[in-house]
Design a protein around this motif. Structure first.
Motif, mmCIF file in Angstrom:
data_model
loop_
_atom_site.group_PDB
_atom_site.id
_atom_site.type_symbol
_atom_site.label_atom_id
_atom_site.label_comp_id
_atom_site.label_asym_id
_atom_site.label_seq_id
_atom_site.Cartn_x
_atom_site.Cartn_y
_atom_site.Cartn_z
ATOM 1 N N UNK A 1 0.820 -1.215 0.000
ATOM 2 C CA UNK A 1 0.000 0.000 0.000
ATOM 3 C C UNK A 1 0.854 1.266 0.000
ATOM 4 N N UNK A 2 1.869 1.302 0.847
ATOM 5 C CA UNK A 2 2.670 2.524 0.954
ATOM 6 C C UNK A 2 3.513 2.765 -0.292
ATOM 7 N N UNK A 3 3.981 1.698 -0.933
ATOM 8 C CA UNK A 3 4.718 1.878 -2.185
ATOM 9 C C UNK A 3 3.795 2.407 -3.276
ATOM 10 N N UNK A 4 2.553 1.947 -3.286
ATOM 11 C CA UNK A 4 1.567 2.466 -4.247
ATOM 12 C C UNK A 4 1.290 3.943 -3.972
ATOM 13 N N UNK A 5 1.104 4.285 -2.704
ATOM 14 C CA UNK A 5 0.875 5.685 -2.330
ATOM 15 C C UNK A 5 2.052 6.559 -2.749
ATOM 16 N N UNK A 6 3.261 6.074 -2.519
ATOM 17 C CA UNK A 6 4.458 6.807 -2.945
ATOM 18 C C UNK A 6 4.443 7.026 -4.456
ATOM 19 N N UNK A 7 4.057 6.001 -5.209
ATOM 20 C CA UNK A 7 3.985 6.118 -6.657
ATOM 21 C C UNK A 7 2.954 7.135 -7.108
ATOM 22 N N UNK A 8 1.797 7.152 -6.452
ATOM 23 C CA UNK A 8 0.770 8.145 -6.782
ATOM 24 C C UNK A 8 1.290 9.568 -6.592
ATOM 25 N N UNK A 9 1.919 9.818 -5.446
ATOM 26 C CA UNK A 9 2.364 11.173 -5.131
ATOM 27 C C UNK A 9 3.538 11.607 -6.004
ATOM 28 N N UNK A 10 4.523 10.736 -6.161
ATOM 29 C CA UNK A 10 5.673 11.077 -7.007
ATOM 30 C C UNK A 10 5.229 11.178 -8.468
ATOM 31 N N UNK A 11 4.335 10.281 -8.891
ATOM 32 C CA UNK A 11 3.816 10.363 -10.249
ATOM 33 C C UNK A 11 3.095 11.665 -10.504
ATOM 34 N N UNK A 12 2.300 12.109 -9.559
ATOM 35 C CA UNK A 12 1.594 13.392 -9.677
ATOM 36 C C UNK A 12 2.583 14.539 -9.823
ATOM 37 N N UNK A 13 3.635 14.530 -8.995
ATOM 38 C CA UNK A 13 4.642 15.591 -9.062
ATOM 39 C C UNK A 13 5.377 15.574 -10.406
ATOM 40 N N UNK A 14 5.845 14.408 -10.788
ATOM 41 C CA UNK A 14 6.630 14.290 -12.023
ATOM 42 C C UNK A 14 5.798 14.678 -13.240
ATOM 43 N N UNK A 15 4.552 14.243 -13.289
ATOM 44 C CA UNK A 15 3.691 14.600 -14.420
ATOM 45 C C UNK A 15 3.407 16.097 -14.458
ATOM 46 N N UNK A 16 3.342 16.725 -13.311
ATOM 47 C CA UNK A 16 3.163 18.181 -13.270
ATOM 48 C C UNK A 16 4.381 18.892 -13.842
ATOM 49 N N UNK A 17 5.561 18.364 -13.554
ATOM 50 C CA UNK A 17 6.812 19.005 -13.982
ATOM 51 C C UNK A 17 7.063 18.805 -15.469
ATOM 52 N N UNK A 18 6.932 17.564 -15.943
ATOM 53 C CA UNK A 18 7.293 17.285 -17.337
ATOM 54 C C UNK A 18 6.325 17.928 -18.311
ATOM 55 N N UNK A 19 5.203 18.416 -17.816
ATOM 56 C CA UNK A 19 4.301 19.163 -18.679
ATOM 57 C C UNK A 19 4.869 20.507 -19.087
ATOM 58 N N UNK A 20 5.916 20.966 -18.387
ATOM 59 C CA UNK A 20 6.507 22.282 -18.661
ATOM 60 C C UNK A 20 7.857 22.208 -19.357
ATOM 61 N N UNK A 21 8.463 21.010 -19.423
ATOM 62 C CA UNK A 21 9.808 20.906 -19.998
ATOM 63 C C UNK A 21 9.893 19.706 -20.922
ATOM 64 N N UNK A 22 10.953 19.659 -21.702
ATOM 65 C CA UNK A 22 11.210 18.514 -22.576
ATOM 66 C C UNK A 22 12.437 17.770 -22.052
ATOM 67 N N UNK A 23 12.212 16.657 -21.394
ATOM 68 C CA UNK A 23 13.343 15.878 -20.871
ATOM 69 C C UNK A 23 13.397 14.502 -21.528
ATOM 70 N N UNK A 24 13.043 14.460 -22.818
ATOM 71 C CA UNK A 24 13.199 13.219 -23.574
ATOM 72 C C UNK A 24 14.592 13.120 -24.192
#
Length: 316
Positions: free
Chosen positions: A237-260
Motif C-alpha cells: 500500500x505505501x509503495x503504491x501511495x508513494x507512486x501516486x504522489x511522485x507520479x503526480x509531481x513528475x507529471x506536473x513538472x514534465x508538462x513544462x519541460x522537454x526531458x526526452x
C-alpha cells in the motif's frame, strides 16, 4: 579525534529544522571529515544557537575557535539564528554572496550565513527555498553546464530551471510531507502494521501509472479501495501511495519541460532519487542522479570562492 583535523581551514554547516551537519574543509576545498547531529533548529531553546554550536565543535575539533564558518539552509530563516532576507529570482551565485550575512562568533571566528531565494510567478504568488539553491550552484559546477533543469526530491521537493548559470524560477511540491501525513494520520495508512524492508516496484509503478495531475484527491482514495478489494496487498500500500504522489509531481513538472533528449537532473539522496528516476523512465523520460551532499559541498565552495573574490575587490 584524529590528527587529520589539524588540516582544517574552514567549516561548512548545513543547519536545518531537524538536523545539523558540519564538514571540515582544507584550504584548497577538500573535505576532511564530517559530523551529523540531531540538533535541528527546532530543538534549540531560547535562541541559544551559539552555545549549541560551541558544544558540538568543542567535542569535535580541539582548536575550532580559529576556523571561519559558512552556513546555509534554515539557519538563515525567521526561525533560525539570523533572519537573512531572500534574494529574488533571477538569482546568480554572485548575487547570493552579495546578500550574505556575516558576523563574529563569541569566540572570535567569522561566521557567514548565505541567503535563500524567493520566486514570484506570473500569478504574483511567491515560492521560497533555503539550502537547495546551494545544491543547484554545486550542480552547475559538477555538470559543467549553465543550462539545466533539476528536481530536488525531499520533504518539500523543488523543481528548478537554471539558464545562463542563473536560477530563473522554481516551484515547490509537498510530496514528502504529504506521504508522511497520509500514511500516518489518515485512513489510507490505518492498521498497516510495520513497514516492510523491501521496496515493491510493481506497486510503485502502478501508482505512477494511475496518478493524475488534475484529480489527486480522487486518485488518493484508490489507496483505500485497491486494498479493500484485494487489488493491493497490505504490504504494498505505501509503495503504491508513494507512486501516486511522485507520479503526480513528475507529471506536473514534465508538462513544462522537454526531458526526452536532455536528462532531468535529480539532486538528493540516492534512495529517493532512484524512485523519481524510475517514475520518469516509466513515462518515457530520461534523468540522472546527482548526490545531494556532493552538490551542497560543491555549491558552498563556489560561494566561498566568490565571497573571497568580492572581499579582495573591496580591499584593492
Amino acid at each position: 579525534m584524529g590528527d587529520v583535523l589539524n588540516e582544517a581551514a574552514w567549516l561548512i554547516i548545513d543547519w536545518g529544522t531537524t538536523n545539523f551537519r558540519a564538514f571540515a574543509m582544507t584550504e584548497d576545498g577538500r573535505e576532511i571529515e564530517r559530523i551529523e547531529k540531531h540538533i535541528g533548529l527546532l530543538s534549540i531553546a531560547n535562541g541559544q544557537f551559539s552555545e549549541a554550536l560551541k558544544q558540538v565543535l568543542s567535542e569535535w575539533i580541539t582548536d575550532y575557535q580559529r576556523l571561519p564558518i559558512v552556513m546555509a539552509g534554515m539557519v538563515g530563516s525567521q526561525q533560525g539564528w539570523h533572519d537573512v532576507p531572500y534574494v529574488k529570482t533571477p538569482a546568480s551565485f554572485e548575487g547570493i554572496t552579495e546578500k550574505a550575512f556575516s558576523f563574529e562568533l563569541e569566540w572570535g571566528a567569522k561566521a557567514t550565513i548565505y541567503p535563500g531565494i524567493k520566486h514570484k510567478n506570473e500569478q504574483s504568488q511567491f515560492d521560497v527555498m533555503r539550502g537547495e539553491e546551494v545544491q543547484l550552484i554545486g550542480a552547475k559546477a559538477l555538470l559543467g553546464k549553465v543550462n539545466f533543469h533539476a528536481v530536488l526530491p525531499g520533504t518539500h521537493s523543488k523543481y528548478a530551471n537554471v539558464t545562463d548559470g542563473v536560477i530563473q524560477s522554481f516551484s515547490t511540491y509537498m510530496t514528502g510531507e504529504m506521504f508522511s501525513v497520509l500514511s500516518k494520520h489518515t485512513i489510507l495508512g490505518k492498521d498497516l502494521g510495520p513497514s516492510k524492508a523491501q521496496f515493491d516496484s510493481v506497486a510503485f509503478l502502478k501508482g505512477v501509472e494511475e496518478s493524475n495531475v488534475e484529480s489527486l484527491t480522487n486518485q488518493l482514495f484508490l489507496v483505500r479501495t485497491h486494498r479493500l478489494f484485494k487489488q493491493l496487498n497490505n504490504d504494498d500500500v505505501l509503495d503504491y501511495l508513494s507512486g501516486l504522489l511522485i507520479g503526480h509531481e513528475v507529471k506536473s513538472i514534465i508538462g513544462h519541460i522537454n526531458c526526452r533528449k536532455e536528462p532531468l537532473n535529480l539532486i538528493g539522496s540516492y534512495q529517493l532519487s532512484k524512485k523519481y528516476e524510475m517514475a520518469l523512465n516509466a513515462l518515457g523520460f530520461i534523468s540522472q542522479v546527482l548526490d545531494g551532499e556532493e552538490c551542497f559541498i560543491a555549491g558552498m565552495k563556489q560561494l566561498q570562492m566568490e565571497q573571497q573574490h568580492e572581499e579582495m575587490d573591496v580591499l584593492s
